[in-house]
Design an enzyme around this catalytic site. Structure first.
Site, PDB file in Angstrom:
ATOM      1  N   ILE A  11      17.339  74.770  19.522  1.00 37.65           N
ATOM      2  CA  ILE A  11      18.539  75.214  18.859  1.00 37.65           C
ATOM      3  C   ILE A  11      19.278  76.656  19.614  1.00 37.65           C
ATOM      4  N   GLY A  13      20.041  76.217  22.592  1.00 39.06           N
ATOM      5  CA  GLY A  13      20.831  75.839  23.629  1.00 39.06           C
ATOM      6  C   GLY A  13      22.229  75.394  23.145  1.00 39.06           C
ATOM      7  N   ASP A  58       6.176  74.625  20.814  1.00 39.66           N
ATOM      8  CA  ASP A  58       6.316  74.334  22.173  1.00 39.66           C
ATOM      9  C   ASP A  58       6.573  72.608  22.291  1.00 39.66           C
ATOM     10  N   LEU A  59       7.289  72.195  23.081  1.00 42.58           N
ATOM     11  CA  LEU A  59       7.279  70.600  23.175  1.00 42.58           C
ATOM     12  C   LEU A  59       5.854  70.434  24.200  1.00 42.58           C
ATOM     13  N   ALA A  81      15.708  69.644  22.431  1.00 39.97           N
ATOM     14  CA  ALA A  81      15.206  70.588  23.444  1.00 39.97           C
ATOM     15  C   ALA A  81      14.723  69.747  25.090  1.00 39.97           C
ATOM     16  N   GLN A  83      14.458  70.482  29.573  1.00 40.60           N
ATOM     17  CA  GLN A  83      14.747  70.976  30.855  1.00 40.60           C
ATOM     18  C   GLN A  83      16.009  70.228  31.089  1.00 40.60           C
ATOM     19  N   SER A 125      21.039  60.418  27.492  1.00 36.01           N
ATOM     20  CA  SER A 125      22.035  60.910  28.408  1.00 36.01           C
ATOM     21  C   SER A 125      22.467  59.981  29.263  1.00 36.01           C
ATOM     22  N   GLU A 127      23.117  60.399  32.240  1.00 38.45           N
ATOM     23  CA  GLU A 127      22.558  60.374  33.531  1.00 38.45           C
ATOM     24  C   GLU A 127      21.549  59.189  33.792  1.00 38.45           C
ATOM     25  N   TYR A 149      15.300  64.265  36.351  1.00 37.27           N
ATOM     26  CA  TYR A 149      15.616  64.475  34.964  1.00 37.27           C
ATOM     27  C   TYR A 149      16.097  63.259  34.333  1.00 37.27           C
ATOM     28  N   HIS A 179      29.313  67.045  27.789  1.00 38.50           N
ATOM     29  CA  HIS A 179      29.811  67.611  26.682  1.00 38.50           C
ATOM     30  C   HIS A 179      29.879  69.109  27.239  1.00 38.50           C
ATOM     31  N   ARG A 184      28.526  76.391  27.219  1.00 36.61           N
ATOM     32  CA  ARG A 184      27.712  75.525  28.167  1.00 36.61           C
ATOM     33  C   ARG A 184      26.864  76.768  29.076  1.00 36.61           C
TER      34      ARG A 184
HETATM   35  P1  NAP Z   1      20.507  73.251  27.002  1.00 30.35           P
HETATM   36  O1  NAP Z   1      21.832  74.254  26.577  1.00 30.35           O
HETATM   37  O2  NAP Z   1      20.105  73.342  28.242  1.00 30.35           O
HETATM   38  O3  NAP Z   1      19.416  73.641  25.823  1.00 30.35           O
HETATM   39  C1  NAP Z   1      18.237  73.236  25.996  1.00 30.35           C
HETATM   40  C2  NAP Z   1      17.264  73.591  24.737  1.00 30.35           C
HETATM   41  O4  NAP Z   1      15.996  73.298  25.052  1.00 30.35           O
HETATM   42  C3  NAP Z   1      17.175  75.372  24.906  1.00 30.35           C
HETATM   43  O5  NAP Z   1      17.250  75.709  23.574  1.00 30.35           O
HETATM   44  C4  NAP Z   1      15.781  75.574  25.427  1.00 30.35           C
HETATM   45  O6  NAP Z   1      15.072  76.729  24.957  1.00 30.35           O
HETATM   46  C5  NAP Z   1      15.054  74.428  24.859  1.00 30.35           C
HETATM   47  N1  NAP Z   1      13.851  74.213  25.396  1.00 30.35           N
HETATM   48  C6  NAP Z   1      13.666  73.836  26.984  1.00 30.35           C
HETATM   49  N2  NAP Z   1      12.319  73.638  26.970  1.00 30.35           N
HETATM   50  C7  NAP Z   1      11.603  73.791  25.967  1.00 30.35           C
HETATM   51  C8  NAP Z   1      10.272  73.661  25.370  1.00 30.35           C
HETATM   52  N3  NAP Z   1       9.244  73.492  26.361  1.00 30.35           N
HETATM   53  N4  NAP Z   1       9.941  73.985  24.007  1.00 30.35           N
HETATM   54  C9  NAP Z   1      10.973  74.246  23.238  1.00 30.35           C
HETATM   55  N5  NAP Z   1      12.168  74.225  23.586  1.00 30.35           N
HETATM   56  C10 NAP Z   1      12.589  74.004  24.977  1.00 30.35           C
HETATM   57  O7  NAP Z   1      21.044  71.960  26.712  1.00 30.35           O
HETATM   58  P2  NAP Z   1      22.286  71.269  26.029  1.00 30.35           P
HETATM   59  O8  NAP Z   1      23.247  71.111  26.871  1.00 30.35           O
HETATM   60  O9  NAP Z   1      22.517  71.989  24.439  1.00 30.35           O
HETATM   61  O10 NAP Z   1      21.901  69.907  25.605  1.00 30.35           O
HETATM   62  C11 NAP Z   1      20.883  69.659  24.436  1.00 30.35           C
HETATM   63  C12 NAP Z   1      19.945  68.187  25.024  1.00 30.35           C
HETATM   64  O11 NAP Z   1      20.904  67.151  25.371  1.00 30.35           O
HETATM   65  C13 NAP Z   1      19.338  68.330  26.005  1.00 30.35           C
HETATM   66  O12 NAP Z   1      18.124  67.399  25.724  1.00 30.35           O
HETATM   67  C14 NAP Z   1      19.959  67.737  27.115  1.00 30.35           C
HETATM   68  O13 NAP Z   1      19.164  67.239  28.186  1.00 30.35           O
HETATM   69  C15 NAP Z   1      20.889  66.718  26.371  1.00 30.35           C
HETATM   70  N6  NAP Z   1      21.946  66.265  26.943  1.00 30.35           N
HETATM   71  C16 NAP Z   1      23.117  67.154  27.262  1.00 30.35           C
HETATM   72  C17 NAP Z   1      24.300  66.763  27.665  1.00 30.35           C
HETATM   73  C18 NAP Z   1      25.238  67.610  28.038  1.00 30.35           C
HETATM   74  O14 NAP Z   1      26.289  67.239  28.338  1.00 30.35           O
HETATM   75  N7  NAP Z   1      25.102  68.833  27.330  1.00 30.35           N
HETATM   76  C19 NAP Z   1      24.297  65.147  27.738  1.00 30.35           C
HETATM   77  C20 NAP Z   1      23.401  64.400  27.470  1.00 30.35           C
HETATM   78  C21 NAP Z   1      22.095  64.766  27.199  1.00 30.35           C
HETATM   79  P3  NAP Z   1      15.338  78.069  25.552  1.00 30.35           P
HETATM   80  O15 NAP Z   1      16.592  78.924  25.195  1.00 30.35           O
HETATM   81  O16 NAP Z   1      14.041  78.687  25.398  1.00 30.35           O
HETATM   82  O17 NAP Z   1      15.405  77.818  27.203  1.00 30.35           O
HETATM   83  O1  F7E Z   2      27.320  68.638  37.219  1.00 32.55           O
HETATM   84  C1  F7E Z   2      28.979  68.261  40.712  1.00 32.55           C
HETATM   85  C2  F7E Z   2      27.545  67.644  40.561  1.00 32.55           C
HETATM   86  O2  F7E Z   2      25.442  70.006  36.886  1.00 32.55           O
HETATM   87  C3  F7E Z   2      28.205  67.612  37.257  1.00 32.55           C
HETATM   88  C4  F7E Z   2      23.599  67.907  32.066  1.00 32.55           C
HETATM   89  O3  F7E Z   2      24.085  68.384  30.615  1.00 32.55           O
HETATM   90  O4  F7E Z   2      25.290  66.270  31.886  1.00 32.55           O
HETATM   91  C5  F7E Z   2      24.832  67.472  32.592  1.00 32.55           C
HETATM   92  O5  F7E Z   2      24.424  66.800  34.043  1.00 32.55           O
HETATM   93  C6  F7E Z   2      28.698  67.165  38.669  1.00 32.55           C
HETATM   94  C7  F7E Z   2      27.537  66.866  39.664  1.00 32.55           C
HETATM   95  O6  F7E Z   2      26.235  68.264  35.114  1.00 32.55           O
HETATM   96  C8  F7E Z   2      28.759  71.840  41.475  1.00 32.55           C
HETATM   97  O7  F7E Z   2      27.078  67.286  41.689  1.00 32.55           O
HETATM   98  C9  F7E Z   2      29.879  69.923  42.132  1.00 32.55           C
HETATM   99  O8  F7E Z   2      27.899  65.578  40.130  1.00 32.55           O
HETATM  100  O9  F7E Z   2      27.585  70.102  35.387  1.00 32.55           O
HETATM  101  P1  F7E Z   2      26.666  69.261  36.195  1.00 32.55           P
HETATM  102  P2  F7E Z   2      25.336  66.763  35.334  1.00 32.55           P
HETATM  103  O10 F7E Z   2      24.510  66.650  36.396  1.00 32.55           O
HETATM  104  O11 F7E Z   2      26.371  65.742  35.060  1.00 32.55           O
HETATM  105  C10 F7E Z   2      24.448  65.335  31.697  1.00 32.55           C
HETATM  106  C11 F7E Z   2      25.224  63.993  30.864  1.00 32.55           C
HETATM  107  C12 F7E Z   2      23.120  65.509  31.199  1.00 32.55           C
HETATM  108  O12 F7E Z   2      22.299  64.923  30.420  1.00 32.55           O
HETATM  109  C13 F7E Z   2      22.533  66.902  31.636  1.00 32.55           C
HETATM  110  O13 F7E Z   2      21.397  67.610  30.990  1.00 32.55           O
HETATM  111  O14 F7E Z   2      29.370  68.441  39.234  1.00 32.55           O
HETATM  112  N1  F7E Z   2      29.034  69.575  41.068  1.00 32.55           N
HETATM  113  N2  F7E Z   2      29.748  71.278  42.400  1.00 32.55           N
HETATM  114  C14 F7E Z   2      28.566  70.813  40.713  1.00 32.55           C
HETATM  115  N3  F7E Z   2      27.445  70.848  39.745  1.00 32.55           N
HETATM  116  C15 F7E Z   2      26.883  72.038  39.552  1.00 32.55           C
HETATM  117  N4  F7E Z   2      26.134  72.208  38.655  1.00 32.55           N
HETATM  118  N5  F7E Z   2      27.383  73.029  40.300  1.00 32.55           N
HETATM  119  C16 F7E Z   2      28.277  72.950  41.517  1.00 32.55           C
HETATM  120  O15 F7E Z   2      28.302  74.028  41.941  1.00 32.55           O
END
Ligand code: NAP
Ligand code: F7E
Length: 328
Positions: A11, A13, A58-59, A81, A83, A125, A127, A149, A179, A184
């Protein structure tokens, strides 16, 4: 009938904070699972703490999850939740597997033991598609993850399907494409570019170091994506859904629009830093969100250009307020 209760892991995040707002607006009792820390990281939910309940678990700790479900008795669990930062998954692959992969099984086991009627959402995801096997990607596209990941998320995805098929649990996996929003994490590329562009325009820094500018992503606006999560748990039967915009853009285009919005040319400020290149890259991702549109009635409305402007404007407002007289 009492208020419907939802438990959100993650929550604190980006998505957790928007989902909490979304559910409160629908009159849910919202409980957030937080892990113990010496300092609290409640920045994104500071405006909600009077309206939600926070519970420690905790997970990594099975019993804490079982006890949590017994105390809270939710009707819906959103497992957000994880990493979630891809580069950290290369430097900490085992820990990523514990949270992002096995953590899902621990939560599903808790659901199975305490109340198998709970509806369960797993944050899968794009990914998982990694080195894409077809374009655009649908729910049927074969997976090919390219990072620890992505591999961990794929495990979480399949174990969710397995618990649905084995135990009849209403478990859904949302395959969400990237997203973004002003909430973020700062290390992700969109926030990093938005923040860098704003600080450069305000004279607070000179250049911005980035990695692969040619990577393309299907980027959407996070507040709209949490609505898709909620919709998945309101259907007659559980299923998995691809959620994205159906449009992709490169990091370079993100830079062009972000810097351009501030009257700057990104080529004068962006520097390539080879340290930011990944051991294995996901070059391109593009969603086909037809099933989400047709079955959930979900579709995104914020354009790519609007998303970039929202993020740059938020950073500009923040850094203008925090700029000290010495220009730091
Ligand atoms: P985020 O901002 O990195 O938030 C991650 C959350 O997980 C934080 O609240 C963190 O808590 C918590 N957490 C991590 N390890 C934990 C543990 N061991 N026990 C309890 N809580 C833990 O991620 P987000 O962008 O909101 O994304 C939400 C979910 O969707 C994630 O699973 C991510 O992998 C997935 N996802 C994200 C995207 C995207 O584009 N944003 C796309 C596809 C899937 P702390 O505050 O304590 O660190
Ligand atoms: O990278 C390139 C990098 O770290 C996007 C997570 O929410 O979305 C996220 O994963 C792209 C990559 O996101 C930098 O190489 C260039 O190709 O913003 P990102 P991600 O890796 O796509 C997926 C759907 C998730 O599920 C994940 O949790 O951008 N890139 N230059 C860079 N990326 C970063 N971080 N920093 C740079 O300087």
């Amino acid at each position: 009938m009492g208020q419907r209760c939802a438990l959100i892991t993650g929550i604190t995040g980006q998505d957790g904070s928007y989902l909490a707002e979304h559910l409160l607006a629908r009159d849910y009792r919202v409980v957030g699972m937080v892990r113990r820390a010496s300092t609290e990281s409640f920045e994104r939910i500071a405006h909600l703490v009077d309206r939600i309940e926070l519970e420690q678990a905790d997970l990594l700790d099975q019993l804490s999850l079982v006890n949590l479900l017994q105390r809270v008795r939710p009707a819906e669990v959103y497992n957000l939740a994880a990493q979630s930062f891809v580069p950290t998954s290369f430097s900490q692959p085992l820990l990523t597997g514990e949270f992002t992969a096995l953590g899902v099984t621990r939560m599903l086991e808790a659901v199975r033991l305490v109340d198998p009627e709970i509806r369960f959402y797993q944050a899968s995801s794009s990914e998982m598609f990694g080195k894409v096997q077809e374009t655009p990607q649908t729910e049927q596209t074969p997976f090919y993850p390219r990072s620890p990941y992505g591999v961990a998320k794929l495990y979480g995805h399949w174990i969710t399907i397995n618990y649905r098929e084995s135990y009849g649990i209403y478990a859904c996996s949302g395959i969400l494409f990237n997203h973004e929003s002003p909430r973020r994490g700062r290390e992700f590329v969109t926030r990093k570019i938005a923040e860098g562009a704003a600080r450069i325009a305000l004279g607070l820094q000179e250049d911005l170091r980035l990695g692969n500018l040619d990577a393309r992503r299907d980027w959407g606006y996070a507040p709209e994506y949490v609505d898709a999560m909620w919709r998945m748990l309101q259907q007659d039967a559980p299923a998995d859904y691809v959620v994205g915009t159906g449009e992709y853009h490169s990091c370079r285009e993100f830079c062009e629009i972000a810097f351009g919005h501030l009257g700057l040319d990104y080529r004068d400020h962006v520097r390539l830093d080879p340290e930011l290149l990944r051991p294995a890259e996901v070059e391109t991702l593009l969603a086909d969100p037809s099933r989400a549109r047709e079955s959930l009635g979900w579709s995104p409305t914020t354009s790519f250009e609007e998303l970039v402007r929202i993020m740059v404007d938020a950073e500009t407002a923040h850094w203008r307020e925090h700029k000290d007289p010495a220009g730091r």
